[in-house]
Design a protein around this motif. Structure first.
Motif, short mmCIF file in Angstrom:
data_model
loop_
_atom_site.label_atom_id
_atom_site.label_comp_id
_atom_site.label_asym_id
_atom_site.label_seq_id
_atom_site.Cartn_x
_atom_site.Cartn_y
_atom_site.Cartn_z
N GLN A 3 58.92 21.30 73.22
CA GLN A 3 60.13 22.03 72.84
C GLN A 3 60.96 20.56 73.24
OE1 GLN A 3 61.16 25.43 74.52
NE2 GLN A 3 62.99 25.13 73.83
N LEU A 4 61.77 20.47 72.55
CA LEU A 4 62.89 19.75 72.94
C LEU A 4 63.52 20.12 73.64
CD1 LEU A 4 63.64 16.30 72.39
CD2 LEU A 4 65.06 17.27 70.71
N GLU A 5 64.57 19.48 75.15
CA GLU A 5 65.42 20.08 75.89
C GLU A 5 66.85 19.23 75.47
OE1 GLU A 5 65.00 22.39 77.57
OE2 GLU A 5 63.00 22.70 78.11
N ILE A 6 67.77 20.09 76.44
CA ILE A 6 69.31 19.26 75.38
C ILE A 6 68.74 17.97 76.23
CG2 ILE A 6 70.34 20.22 77.30
CD1 ILE A 6 72.34 20.68 75.04
N TRP A 7 68.64 17.72 77.46
CA TRP A 7 68.80 16.68 78.03
C TRP A 7 67.76 15.42 78.07
CZ3 TRP A 7 68.16 21.09 80.95
CH2 TRP A 7 66.14 21.35 81.21
N ASP A 8 67.27 16.00 76.41
CA ASP A 8 66.70 14.65 76.12
C ASP A 8 66.84 14.32 74.65
OD1 ASP A 8 64.38 14.69 78.06
OD2 ASP A 8 63.64 16.30 76.50
N LEU A 9 68.20 14.43 73.99
CA LEU A 9 68.82 14.68 73.20
C LEU A 9 69.12 13.26 72.85
CD1 LEU A 9 71.13 17.85 72.23
CD2 LEU A 9 69.07 16.88 71.15
N THR A 10 69.40 12.29 72.47
CA THR A 10 70.20 11.09 71.99
C THR A 10 71.93 10.70 72.40
OG1 THR A 10 70.96 10.90 69.58
CG2 THR A 10 68.73 10.43 70.34
N ASP A 118 76.15 4.56 92.52
CA ASP A 118 76.60 5.13 92.82
C ASP A 118 75.77 7.14 92.83
OD1 ASP A 118 77.38 3.37 94.79
OD2 ASP A 118 79.48 4.26 93.73
N ILE A 119 76.35 7.32 90.95
CA ILE A 119 76.22 8.71 90.19
C ILE A 119 74.50 8.52 90.43
CG2 ILE A 119 76.69 9.50 88.71
CD1 ILE A 119 79.17 8.15 87.65
N GLU A 120 73.63 7.89 90.49
CA GLU A 120 72.12 8.26 90.26
C GLU A 120 71.93 8.15 92.31
OE1 GLU A 120 70.96 4.16 89.66
OE2 GLU A 120 70.83 4.44 87.22
N GLY A 121 73.11 8.07 92.68
CA GLY A 121 72.88 8.37 93.90
C GLY A 121 72.69 9.83 94.73
N THR A 143 71.04 15.10 84.70
CA THR A 143 70.91 13.53 84.96
C THR A 143 72.14 12.54 84.95
OG1 THR A 143 70.53 12.78 82.29
CG2 THR A 143 68.89 13.57 83.42
N PRO A 144 71.65 11.36 85.60
CA PRO A 144 73.41 10.84 85.96
C PRO A 144 73.38 10.36 83.92
CG PRO A 144 71.41 10.19 87.70
CD PRO A 144 70.65 11.02 86.59
N LYS A 145 73.21 10.00 83.35
CA LYS A 145 73.20 9.53 81.77
C LYS A 145 74.23 10.92 81.40
CE LYS A 145 69.41 5.93 80.64
NZ LYS A 145 68.48 6.35 79.90
N GLN A 146 73.69 12.11 81.20
CA GLN A 146 74.60 13.08 81.26
C GLN A 146 75.48 12.87 82.01
OE1 GLN A 146 71.79 16.20 81.36
NE2 GLN A 146 71.74 16.62 78.92
#
Length: 358
Positions: A3-10, A118-121, A143-146
């Motif tokens: 199953q594809l999670e929403i945080w795996d979306l492009t 900083d956000i990744e931290g 995730t930081p990217k989100q």
């Protein structure tokens, strides 16, 4: 199949709008925004700002004002998100936001001082930012990217709480006025609002009148005249206060009023002259020379002249009597309501220049 999670979306898929209206969510977001009005008003107009100014109090008031600005930014995002939800084009990355506290976290991380690292931290933190991470995850931001995409989406919505250039200038001028009070400039005691309002009432101003303020200070009286659609001419001897007058765009025409050659061109003179060494009576008499015949002077003086046996005060009393001036005491302690407090009691003078004056 996994199953594809929403945080795996492009990025494109996650940031694309939902494409269907959600009036219930729009109403919830608007309700959250409306509920912030009282808190914003309390922060931007704190009671401490009305107290006798000190560096500490001014610092507290400024800090509270900035907190109000921060809350306004969050409120503006809530309203913008509500509008987009109602139209059906709210970005997917923002769809999980349903609380003010979630936006507070994103607002803190959206500052220019925050880097991607900083956000990744934040997301790798096990203690310091654990509550922030919980709030973000409850909004579907894992995730930081989100997180970066959510911040970008919020910024695209706009920040309608940003101060206009006029508001920014007003804040800077207010700070400069507070600093002028702290400097202890001789004879600088800004006229309290209630006395200015009374002075303008006594002045019986009319449109297109020429008005002079001979000792303008930081512009307290000039501000009220401007609000009455009159741009006064003004003098001010203090370099610090002169710069404040110019910053506000007032028509400064000279520094030392007492050294200037009188030009009887003004319909009204409205003034709060310096009191030290009895200079107020000399300023009043000099200011009267700037009036046209039939003009009116409204001024504040100390009470010293009323009973003193000194020759200069006796002469001043005779001069007032000759001009049939109106005189009365201001309420005791009026200048305790000044931006720079003093317990000196004062009087109000209203002098009409005879129409047959040369």
């Amino acid at each position: 199949m996994q199953q594809l999670e929403i945080w795996d979306l492009t990025c494109t898929e996650a940031d694309s709008p939902l494409l269907f209206p959600n009036p219930r969510k729009a109403q919830k977001l608007r309700s959250l925004a409306d509920a912030m009005n009282d808190a914003i008003a309390a922060k931007k107009n704190p009671p401490i700002a009305q107290l006798n100014p000190t560096r500490r109090r001014a610092g507290i008031a400024d800090s509270m004002y900035q907190e109000g600005v921060r809350l306004e930014r969050i409120q503006s995002w809530l309203y913008a998100m509500a509008d987009r939800a109602e139209l059906g084009d709210l970005p997917r990355i923002l769809n999980g936001i349903n609380a003010k506290t979630q936006l507070e976290v994103l607002a803190a991380m959206s500052k220019d001082s925050w880097s991607n690292q900083d956000i990744e931290g934040v997301f790798s933190s096990t203690e310091r930012y654990i509550e922030w991470v919980k709030k973000l995850k409850s909004a579907g931001i894992h995730t930081p990217k989100q997180c970066l995409r959510a911040i970008a989406a919020l910024k695209q919505l706009g920040d309608f709480s940003n101060c206009s250039p006029e508001e920014t200038a007003a804040q800077e001028i207010a700070q400069l006025k507070r600093e002028a009070v702290w400097q202890g400039i001789p004879d600088y005691f800004p006229t309290p609002r209630h006395l200015i309002e009374q002075m303008l009432s006594l002045a019986a101003l009319e449109p297109k009148m020429r008005v002079l303020e001979p000792s303008a200070g930081s512009g307290s009286i000039c501000e009220y005249l401007r609000a009455a659609d009159i741009e006064p001419d003004c003098f001010e001897v203090s370099p610090t206060l002169r710069s404040l007058l110019k910053r506000q765009g007032f028509n400064w025409i000279g520094d030392d009023f007492m050294q200037a050659t009188p030009q009887p061109i003004y319909h009204r003179v409205i003034m709060n002259p310096p009191f030290s060494l009895g200079n107020d009576i000399y300023h009043i008499q000099q200011a009267n020379k700037w009036l046209i015949p039939g003009g009116r002077l409204v001024g504040i003086t100390s009470c010293c002249y009323t009973k003193s046996s000194k020759q200069k005060y006796q002469q001043f009393r005779r001069w007032l009597h000759h001009l049939q001036a109106t005189e009365f005491d201001n309420p005791p302690g009026s200048f305790l309501r000044s931006e720079r407090r003093t317990n000196v009691n004062t009087r109000m003078l209203v002098i009409d220049k005879p129409r047959n004056s040369a």
